[in-house]
Write a protein that holds these residues in place. Structure first.
Motif, PDB file in Angstrom:
ATOM      1  N   ASP A 140       1.694  14.562   7.869  1.00 46.94           N
ATOM      2  CA  ASP A 140       0.362  14.799   7.308  1.00 46.94           C
ATOM      3  C   ASP A 140       0.202  14.012   6.015  1.00 46.94           C
ATOM      4  O   ASP A 140       0.992  14.183   5.082  1.00 46.94           O
ATOM      5  CB  ASP A 140       0.147  16.288   7.032  1.00 46.94           C
ATOM      6  N   GLU A 141      -0.819  13.157   5.976  1.00 53.38           N
ATOM      7  CA  GLU A 141      -1.080  12.395   4.753  1.00 53.38           C
ATOM      8  C   GLU A 141      -1.584  13.326   3.671  1.00 53.38           C
ATOM      9  O   GLU A 141      -2.458  14.163   3.898  1.00 53.38           O
ATOM     10  CB  GLU A 141      -2.107  11.296   5.017  1.00 53.38           C
ATOM     11  N   THR A 142      -1.015  13.201   2.478  1.00 50.33           N
ATOM     12  CA  THR A 142      -1.392  14.036   1.341  1.00 50.33           C
ATOM     13  C   THR A 142      -2.277  13.225   0.410  1.00 50.33           C
ATOM     14  O   THR A 142      -1.860  12.184  -0.095  1.00 50.33           O
ATOM     15  CB  THR A 142      -0.148  14.512   0.574  1.00 50.33           C
ATOM     16  N   LYS A 143      -3.490  13.688   0.182  1.00 51.12           N
ATOM     17  CA  LYS A 143      -4.425  12.930  -0.655  1.00 51.12           C
ATOM     18  C   LYS A 143      -4.593  13.576  -2.032  1.00 51.12           C
ATOM     19  O   LYS A 143      -4.403  12.950  -3.056  1.00 51.12           O
ATOM     20  CB  LYS A 143      -5.777  12.824   0.050  1.00 51.12           C
ATOM     21  N   ASN A 144      -4.974  14.856  -2.053  1.00 51.85           N
ATOM     22  CA  ASN A 144      -5.197  15.524  -3.334  1.00 51.85           C
ATOM     23  C   ASN A 144      -4.403  16.823  -3.367  1.00 51.85           C
ATOM     24  O   ASN A 144      -4.537  17.668  -2.489  1.00 51.85           O
ATOM     25  CB  ASN A 144      -6.687  15.840  -3.526  1.00 51.85           C
ATOM     26  N   TYR A 145      -3.557  16.964  -4.394  1.00 54.73           N
ATOM     27  CA  TYR A 145      -2.771  18.178  -4.539  1.00 54.73           C
ATOM     28  C   TYR A 145      -3.592  19.234  -5.279  1.00 54.73           C
ATOM     29  O   TYR A 145      -4.036  19.016  -6.392  1.00 54.73           O
ATOM     30  CB  TYR A 145      -1.486  17.910  -5.323  1.00 54.73           C
ATOM     31  N   ARG A 147      17.391  26.239   9.259  1.00 49.12           N
ATOM     32  CA  ARG A 147      17.364  24.882   9.791  1.00 49.12           C
ATOM     33  C   ARG A 147      17.855  23.895   8.751  1.00 49.12           C
ATOM     34  O   ARG A 147      17.625  24.058   7.562  1.00 49.12           O
ATOM     35  CB  ARG A 147      15.944  24.479  10.188  1.00 49.12           C
ATOM     36  N   GLU A 148      18.522  22.845   9.241  1.00 51.44           N
ATOM     37  CA  GLU A 148      18.968  21.783   8.330  1.00 51.44           C
ATOM     38  C   GLU A 148      17.761  21.021   7.802  1.00 51.44           C
ATOM     39  O   GLU A 148      17.702  20.640   6.645  1.00 51.44           O
ATOM     40  CB  GLU A 148      19.902  20.823   9.075  1.00 51.44           C
ATOM     41  N   ASN A 149      16.762  20.803   8.664  1.00 49.31           N
ATOM     42  CA  ASN A 149      15.566  20.061   8.276  1.00 49.31           C
ATOM     43  C   ASN A 149      14.476  21.034   7.877  1.00 49.31           C
ATOM     44  O   ASN A 149      13.949  21.770   8.706  1.00 49.31           O
ATOM     45  CB  ASN A 149      15.103  19.188   9.448  1.00 49.31           C
ATOM     46  N   SER A 150      14.149  21.079   6.598  1.00 54.12           N
ATOM     47  CA  SER A 150      13.115  21.994   6.119  1.00 54.12           C
ATOM     48  C   SER A 150      11.854  21.263   5.703  1.00 54.12           C
ATOM     49  O   SER A 150      11.027  21.797   4.979  1.00 54.12           O
ATOM     50  CB  SER A 150      13.654  22.811   4.931  1.00 54.12           C
ATOM     51  N   GLY A 151      11.684  20.041   6.178  1.00 54.05           N
ATOM     52  CA  GLY A 151      10.486  19.282   5.829  1.00 54.05           C
ATOM     53  C   GLY A 151      10.744  18.346   4.672  1.00 54.05           C
ATOM     54  O   GLY A 151      11.547  18.618   3.786  1.00 54.05           O
ATOM     55  N   LEU A 152      10.055  17.220   4.683  1.00 56.40           N
ATOM     56  CA  LEU A 152      10.253  16.197   3.662  1.00 56.40           C
ATOM     57  C   LEU A 152       8.920  15.751   3.090  1.00 56.40           C
ATOM     58  O   LEU A 152       7.887  15.824   3.753  1.00 56.40           O
ATOM     59  CB  LEU A 152      10.957  14.968   4.268  1.00 56.40           C
ATOM     60  N   SER A 153       8.974  15.282   1.873  1.00 60.18           N
ATOM     61  CA  SER A 153       7.832  14.600   1.265  1.00 60.18           C
ATOM     62  C   SER A 153       8.192  13.122   1.160  1.00 60.18           C
ATOM     63  O   SER A 153       9.194  12.777   0.534  1.00 60.18           O
ATOM     64  CB  SER A 153       7.547  15.187  -0.124  1.00 60.18           C
ATOM     65  N   LEU A 154       7.405  12.274   1.803  1.00 55.70           N
ATOM     66  CA  LEU A 154       7.705  10.847   1.855  1.00 55.70           C
ATOM     67  C   LEU A 154       6.651  10.036   1.124  1.00 55.70           C
ATOM     68  O   LEU A 154       5.452  10.338   1.207  1.00 55.70           O
ATOM     69  CB  LEU A 154       7.752  10.355   3.309  1.00 55.70           C
ATOM     70  N   THR A 155       7.091   9.011   0.405  1.00 54.44           N
ATOM     71  CA  THR A 155       6.190   7.992  -0.122  1.00 54.44           C
ATOM     72  C   THR A 155       6.409   6.743   0.708  1.00 54.44           C
ATOM     73  O   THR A 155       7.496   6.169   0.705  1.00 54.44           O
ATOM     74  CB  THR A 155       6.485   7.687  -1.605  1.00 54.44           C
ATOM     75  N   ILE A 156       5.377   6.334   1.448  1.00 56.97           N
ATOM     76  CA  ILE A 156       5.485   5.172   2.325  1.00 56.97           C
ATOM     77  C   ILE A 156       4.989   3.941   1.578  1.00 56.97           C
ATOM     78  O   ILE A 156       3.853   3.905   1.106  1.00 56.97           O
ATOM     79  CB  ILE A 156       4.663   5.364   3.606  1.00 56.97           C
ATOM     80  N   TYR A 157       5.855   2.932   1.470  1.00 54.88           N
ATOM     81  CA  TYR A 157       5.489   1.638   0.899  1.00 54.88           C
ATOM     82  C   TYR A 157       5.266   0.664   2.056  1.00 54.88           C
ATOM     83  O   TYR A 157       6.223   0.268   2.721  1.00 54.88           O
ATOM     84  CB  TYR A 157       6.606   1.101   0.003  1.00 54.88           C
ATOM     85  N   SER A 193       0.851  -1.184   0.000  1.00 53.34           N
ATOM     86  CA  SER A 193       0.000   0.000   0.000  1.00 53.34           C
ATOM     87  C   SER A 193       0.886   1.233   0.000  1.00 53.34           C
ATOM     88  O   SER A 193       1.889   1.288   0.724  1.00 53.34           O
ATOM     89  CB  SER A 193      -0.901  -0.012   1.238  1.00 53.34           C
ATOM     90  N   LEU A 194       0.546   2.232  -0.818  1.00 59.93           N
ATOM     91  CA  LEU A 194       1.355   3.440  -0.943  1.00 59.93           C
ATOM     92  C   LEU A 194       0.630   4.631  -0.333  1.00 59.93           C
ATOM     93  O   LEU A 194      -0.567   4.831  -0.573  1.00 59.93           O
ATOM     94  CB  LEU A 194       1.663   3.745  -2.410  1.00 59.93           C
ATOM     95  N   ILE A 195       1.354   5.414   0.455  1.00 61.61           N
ATOM     96  CA  ILE A 195       0.786   6.600   1.100  1.00 61.61           C
ATOM     97  C   ILE A 195       1.756   7.755   0.928  1.00 61.61           C
ATOM     98  O   ILE A 195       2.951   7.618   1.199  1.00 61.61           O
ATOM     99  CB  ILE A 195       0.526   6.361   2.601  1.00 61.61           C
ATOM    100  N   GLN A 196       1.256   8.903   0.480  1.00 57.49           N
ATOM    101  CA  GLN A 196       2.060  10.112   0.361  1.00 57.49           C
ATOM    102  C   GLN A 196       1.892  10.942   1.628  1.00 57.49           C
ATOM    103  O   GLN A 196       0.794  11.103   2.135  1.00 57.49           O
ATOM    104  CB  GLN A 196       1.608  10.948  -0.846  1.00 57.49           C
ATOM    105  N   THR A 197       3.004  11.466   2.153  1.00 51.78           N
ATOM    106  CA  THR A 197       2.921  12.264   3.378  1.00 51.78           C
ATOM    107  C   THR A 197       3.977  13.355   3.375  1.00 51.78           C
ATOM    108  O   THR A 197       5.010  13.242   2.706  1.00 51.78           O
ATOM    109  CB  THR A 197       3.103  11.367   4.629  1.00 51.78           C
ATOM    110  N   ASN A 198       3.704  14.425   4.106  1.00 49.75           N
ATOM    111  CA  ASN A 198       4.659  15.504   4.306  1.00 49.75           C
ATOM    112  C   ASN A 198       4.958  15.629   5.793  1.00 49.75           C
ATOM    113  O   ASN A 198       4.063  15.492   6.627  1.00 49.75           O
ATOM    114  CB  ASN A 198       4.110  16.841   3.781  1.00 49.75           C
ATOM    115  N   THR A 199       6.222  15.917   6.130  1.00 51.63           N
ATOM    116  CA  THR A 199       6.592  16.076   7.526  1.00 51.63           C
ATOM    117  C   THR A 199       6.456  17.537   7.932  1.00 51.63           C
ATOM    118  O   THR A 199       6.718  18.443   7.141  1.00 51.63           O
ATOM    119  CB  THR A 199       8.030  15.614   7.783  1.00 51.63           C
ATOM    120  N   ASN A 200       6.046  17.753   9.170  1.00 47.91           N
ATOM    121  CA  ASN A 200       5.832  19.093   9.694  1.00 47.91           C
ATOM    122  C   ASN A 200       7.023  19.483  10.570  1.00 47.91           C
ATOM    123  O   ASN A 200       7.317  18.810  11.554  1.00 47.91           O
ATOM    124  CB  ASN A 200       4.542  19.130  10.517  1.00 47.91           C
ATOM    125  N   VAL A 201       7.708  20.556  10.206  1.00 52.66           N
ATOM    126  CA  VAL A 201       8.926  20.944  10.911  1.00 52.66           C
ATOM    127  C   VAL A 201       8.631  21.383  12.341  1.00 52.66           C
ATOM    128  O   VAL A 201       9.378  21.104  13.262  1.00 52.66           O
ATOM    129  CB  VAL A 201       9.645  22.084  10.145  1.00 52.66           C
TER     130      VAL A 201
END
Length: 487
Positions: free
Chosen positions: A49-54, A167-177, A35-43
């Protein structure tokens, strides 16, 4: 790309739900294939946060972020001199920011269409100079328009960028498999185990106490598989059901299992130590230690070189157009009724790329996006090379129609429709003996993608022609033959 692996019923899907901040579900639901889930990390708070529709494409958002970074870097001193009376301070204190009208000449000027020519960096064109000379800038389309900038603006992004500056960490976009753990699915996972990403190997802590031999076999299988397909990718071990491991003796036994039996330090250099331990124990029901898992994933991701590769906005715009592609380009792409294509022929990808002057970059661009898990592109045969999968979940669903765990997914098939098409016996053969007819495969996959999926299954060793039947002896037609699949 975050790949969550491990055997069945160890709590992989529950861990994913915990990472996304969702409530614990006591009812076990088996994952088919992956199952694939798109998510963005909150700094600011570390949540995902799960991303459903852009609503806005990736390229437009990046241009917005670049503009905001420039604003903050040039205006930070002004903000300090005003002693907290600037825009950012107002937003952080809960005041609403009114979006300026287009004719406004205030702090957010009306932008022009952006048609940047990309600088040659890490993942840039390797095309020959002759192709470059024939490219005409006059035919180039705008990467970002005034309308898309207006649509992209929202104050949360503004505040977020202020938090990220410096900041070194500016947020990420992750695809979770989230990979299915049943043994029948192990044969298809290698298609998606790419070198760019982070791996979680999930296991049940109580299994080590009950049956060390089985736990040893299970963990070594996953660690060795990842070692083979992604030898440089970091691995985090996550042990579930920590609530059931109470005594110090049990905890010491589990620690000794990794030190003395698996011998992680000697054989699996990719495994990361967290707080002096080879694994992170978690309780999905109470979310205990979930924050530690999230922080470790984000920290590891930000230390990976590939995360910081400079990528041309022309490439990201090409990707945006690929993902949002609708077959009939005369349709209104904003309509929710339109169905976006899950895969594109290579010539269509090249046509999209030519709009932004990157037609000579197509092969290396797709290779990068494939390794990042954004698309799937295999090149072993002409049929495979000719198709780019822009929705990996589509591919998993197609394969999952043929390779599945009968006990866990017995209610999946629409038996009435299968009987109506005269394919019930074919289905029984698939479920009982792992022998599937070409007719049933065409029914599952559709005629349009039959050849592509046949090539993919055969190249991945997921399907082999079954020669011990009369049908195969008298035909060279793929659709009339019989095939053996894992079960």
């Amino acid at each position: 790309k975050l790949m969550v692996t491990g055997h069945e019923k160890v709590g992989k899907s529950s861990l994913v739900r915990s990472l996304l901040g969702k409530p614990f579900n006591e009812e076990w639901i088996s994952t088919v294939g992956a199952s694939l889930i798109q998510t963005n990390t909150n700094v600011r708070d570390g949540s995902w946060d799960e991303t459903k529709n852009y609503d806005v494409d990736f390229t437009t958002e990046q241009v917005m972020r670049a503009g905001m970074v420039r604003y903050f870097k040039t205006g930070i001193e002004r903000e300090r001199k005003n002693k907290g009376s600037g825009i950012v301070s107002k937003l952080k204190n809960g005041n609403r920011l009114k979006k300026p009208k287009k004719e406004s000449k205030g702090w957010w000027p009306k932008p022009k269409n952006i048609t940047l020519r990309a600088k040659k960096k890490s993942y840039e064109s390797t095309g020959d100079s002759q192709e470059k000379e024939t490219y005409s800038p006059k035919a180039e389309e705008a990467l970002v328009t005034v309308g898309s900038i207006d649509q992209a603006f929202h104050e949360n992004m503004f505040v977020h960028m202020h938090e990220c500056v410096g900041r070194e960490n500016s947020g990420l976009s992750l695809t979770i498999y989230d990979f299915g753990g049943q043994s029948v699915f192990h044969t298809l996972h290698h298609l998606f185990l790419t070198k760019y990403g982070i791996y979680l190997v999930v296991f049940d802590l109580t299994e080590i106490l009950k049956d060390k031999n089985r736990a040893l076999v299970d963990l070594k299988f996953w660690l060795s598989s990842i070692q083979m397909h992604a030898p440089d990718a970091p691995i985090i071990l996550v042990g579930t059901h920590m609530e059931d491991v109470e005594s110090n003796e049990d905890q010491d036994a589990i620690d000794g299992f990794f030190d003395n039996i698996i011998k992680v330090e000697q054989h699996f250099e990719q495994v990361c130590k967290v707080n002096g331990s080879w694994f992170i124990p978690v309780d999905n029901s109470t979310k205990r230690n979930i924050d530690i898992v999230r922080k470790e994933i984000v920290s590891l991701a930000n230390r990976q070189n590939f995360v910081h590769y400079p990528v041309s906005l022309r490439w990201t715009k090409t990707l945006d157009d690929m993902v949002s592609y609708i077959e009939d380009e005369t349709q209104d792409t904003s309509s929710s009724l339109n169905i976006r294509s899950s895969c594109l022929e290579l010539n269509k990808v090249k046509k999209i790329a030519s709009r932004y002057g990157v037609e000579s970059d197509v092969d290396i661009m797709i290779q990068l996006f494939h390794e990042l898990g954004v698309v799937v592109h295999l090149t072993a045969t002409d049929a495979l090379r000719n198709l780019v999968i822009t929705d990996p979940q589509w591919l998993l669903k197609k394969i999952g129609l043929v390779i599945r765990d009968e006990k866990a997914h017995k209610k999946f098939y629409n038996l009435s429709e299968i009987k109506k098409n005269g394919l019930y016996k074919d289905l029984k053969s698939l479920l009982n003996s792992g022998i599937v007819s070409g007719d049933l495969l065409e029914y599952f996959w559709g005629a349009e993608h039959f050849e592509f999926l046949m090539d993919l299954m055969q190249e991945a060793l997921l399907l082999s022609e079954w020669k011990f039947c009369d049908t195969n002896a008298h035909t060279n037609e793929r659709k009339a033959a019989q095939y053996l699949v894992p079960r």
